[in-house]
Design a protein around this motif. Structure first.
Motif, PDB file in Angstrom:
ATOM      1  N   LEU A  29      65.815  86.502  62.315  1.00 25.48           N
ATOM      2  CA  LEU A  29      66.131  85.166  62.219  1.00 25.48           C
ATOM      3  C   LEU A  29      64.989  84.187  62.892  1.00 25.48           C
ATOM      4  O   LEU A  29      64.742  83.013  62.428  1.00 25.48           O
ATOM      5  N   ASP A  30      63.811  84.944  63.590  1.00 26.83           N
ATOM      6  CA  ASP A  30      62.846  84.166  64.114  1.00 26.83           C
ATOM      7  C   ASP A  30      62.046  83.558  62.783  1.00 26.83           C
ATOM      8  O   ASP A  30      61.043  82.683  63.102  1.00 26.83           O
ATOM      9  N   ALA A  31      62.208  84.069  61.775  1.00 29.91           N
ATOM     10  CA  ALA A  31      61.256  83.809  60.585  1.00 29.91           C
ATOM     11  C   ALA A  31      61.864  82.379  60.129  1.00 29.91           C
ATOM     12  O   ALA A  31      60.991  81.621  59.400  1.00 29.91           O
ATOM     13  N   ALA A  32      62.944  81.946  60.548  1.00 34.04           N
ATOM     14  CA  ALA A  32      63.410  80.571  60.164  1.00 34.04           C
ATOM     15  C   ALA A  32      62.668  79.495  60.941  1.00 34.04           C
ATOM     16  O   ALA A  32      62.507  78.407  60.577  1.00 34.04           O
ATOM     17  N   VAL A  33      62.238  79.857  62.315  1.00 38.82           N
ATOM     18  CA  VAL A  33      61.525  78.793  63.136  1.00 38.82           C
ATOM     19  C   VAL A  33      60.302  78.430  62.225  1.00 38.82           C
ATOM     20  O   VAL A  33      59.240  79.265  62.174  1.00 38.82           O
ATOM     21  N   GLY A  34      59.954  77.188  62.236  1.00 40.94           N
ATOM     22  CA  GLY A  34      58.828  76.605  61.518  1.00 40.94           C
ATOM     23  C   GLY A  34      58.967  76.669  59.882  1.00 40.94           C
ATOM     24  O   GLY A  34      58.046  75.894  59.287  1.00 40.94           O
ATOM     25  N   ARG A  35      59.835  77.702  59.472  1.00 41.27           N
ATOM     26  CA  ARG A  35      60.109  77.595  58.036  1.00 41.27           C
ATOM     27  C   ARG A  35      61.128  76.621  57.510  1.00 41.27           C
ATOM     28  O   ARG A  35      61.015  76.015  56.417  1.00 41.27           O
TER      29      ARG A  35
END
Length: 432
Positions: A342-348
């Motif tokens: 889920l952290d991959a969504a931050v900034g993306r």
């Protein structure tokens, strides 16, 4: 042709209150479950990332719980607390053993709301005061007294109150003047705020009631150790600390069995409340308190349904399964995998302002391009994930936070599958 769900929704709206919320434009009837999956009445399968509001703690249709309920149902369903009740005593012994509280006593209720209501009764009686401290953005249940200490406007329909509540900072940061502070500075500011509020109150204060991680509030959480600092202040005046573990208890945060244990430098709370996960869907809650506090009531009291033989038998089987299979450890391991995805969504994904939480208790906060809360996006993500076979929840002060809390037996493969669906929905909705 009218669908099964549409017909049931029509009947629901005709006979139940308008204020009883339903998820989805086209609500679903969850007909059965197994493991981490549920099926609706029209045959659609969903990976369950919300567990009936963090209540299905181990797994749907856990065989040990089913067997315990079936066996007890064949003996006696109900007796009340006016009689000795072996399943209740055995469950109380197990809960007391796991509580971390010195000389604990356990009282069972039928819900978290009733547990918090009982805890407030104990604290105000013990201290001889109706002054209570609570956190901003908090939620503690649906009863008159529980709503009186709820600091979230979306869940508080009345300003009338049986207690005098003062709210302090402690968990929510985004959207407050404390948003940009470091953990250390945030803790200092919250302690100073607590001392300032206490300085404005007159006479004895009964207690502080606080969730270690705010559930309905959108899984907001304080820095580790903040409540230990609070306890130093409270102890100077003999003020009790009630830890509301209705959503955080039983290892959900992964790192600890209880949420308060991230703040234990000064010892355990005086009172802990619990519910939801221990019953795995059975209606049970309760209060753990040191004997001096629990035994302070001078009037007669019973519970007609609290700790009933059938719920106690099922809850004990569920708790034994959780401990034997180290589901707390699984929450830490698989929760880290899910958090990493889920952290991959931050900034993306522009709409994703923050991913937060611990273990298998994770929140994703959604905002508009100007940074304001985006509850409409949270609703859209719920619809998109449902269509793709995933159930998640939502919350937060403005209803703009996705709440992710699967059963603690979630596998790594299921975590990745669910994250893939959720990320796809976020990208679809959050980049519009």
């Amino acid at each position: 042709m009218t669908s099964t769900h549409a017909e049931l929704a029509k009947r629901h709206r005709a006979v139940l209150p308008e204020w009883l919320a339903l998820y989805y434009d086209e609500p679903i009837d969850v007909e059965r479950g197994e493991g981490r999956y549920v099926w609706d009445a029209e045959g659609n399968r969903y990976l369950d990332f919300f567990g009936g509001i963090l209540t299905t703690m181990t797994a749907h249709a856990l065989p040990e719980v089913t067997a315990a309920v079936r066996e007890q149902a064949g003996k006696v369903l109900h007796t009340s607390t006016l009689y000795l009740n072996r399943p209740m005593v055995e469950l109380a012994e197990r809960v007391a053993e796991l509580s971390g509280i010195d000389d604990p006593r356990v009282f069972f209720t039928t819900s978290g709301t009733e547990a918090n209501d009982a805890a407030l009764l104990l604290a105000t009686t013990y201290r001889g005061s109706n002054q209570v401290l609570a956190l901003r953005n908090s939620y503690h249940g649906r009863s008159f007294s529980a709503l009186a200490v709820t600091g979230n406007r979306g869940w508080s329909p009345t300003s009338l109150s049986p207690v005098q509540t003062s709210y302090v900072h402690g968990s929510r940061r985004r959207g407050t003047p404390l948003a940009d502070l470091s953990d250390e500075d945030f803790t200092e500011a919250c302690v100073a705020d607590l001392e300032d509020v206490l300085g404005q109150l007159h006479g004895t204060v009964a207690c502080l009631i606080a969730e270690p991680v705010q559930g309905v509030g959108g899984f907001t959480l304080p820095p580790d150790g903040l409540f230990a600092r609070f306890k130093e202040v409270l102890d100077r005046s003999g003020i009790l600390w009630i830890s509301d573990e209705v959503q955080t208890g039983w290892g959900r945060t992964g790192e600890h069995f209880w949420g308060w244990q991230a703040h234990d430098a000064c010892g355990a709370p005086d009172v802990v409340t619990f519910a939801k996960g221990i019953g795995n869907g059975l209606s049970i809650g309760g209060v753990i308190a040191r004997a001096e506090v629990m035994n302070c009531l001078g009037a007669n009291s019973i519970s007609t349904f609290g700790g009933s033989p059938i719920t106690a038998a099922g809850a004990l089987a569920n708790l034994d399964h959780l401990v034997a299979h180290d589901l707390q450890g699984n929450a830490a391991r698989v929760g880290a995998v899910l958090r990493g995805q889920l952290d991959a969504a931050v900034g993306r994904v522009p709409a994703v302002a923050e991913v937060r939480g611990k273990g298998l208790m994770l929140g994703v906060e959604l905002v508009r391009p100007d940074g304001s809360p985006a509850p409409e996006l949270a609703t859209a993500v719920l619809e998109a994930t449902k269509s793709a076979g995933l159930l998640v929840g939502k919350g937060g002060l403005d209803g703009n936070v996705l709440r992710i809390a699967p059963p603690l037996s979630l596998t790594e493969e299921e975590a990745r599958d669910g994250a893939r669906i959720l990320l796809s929905a976020l990208e679809e909705v959050g980049t519009r």
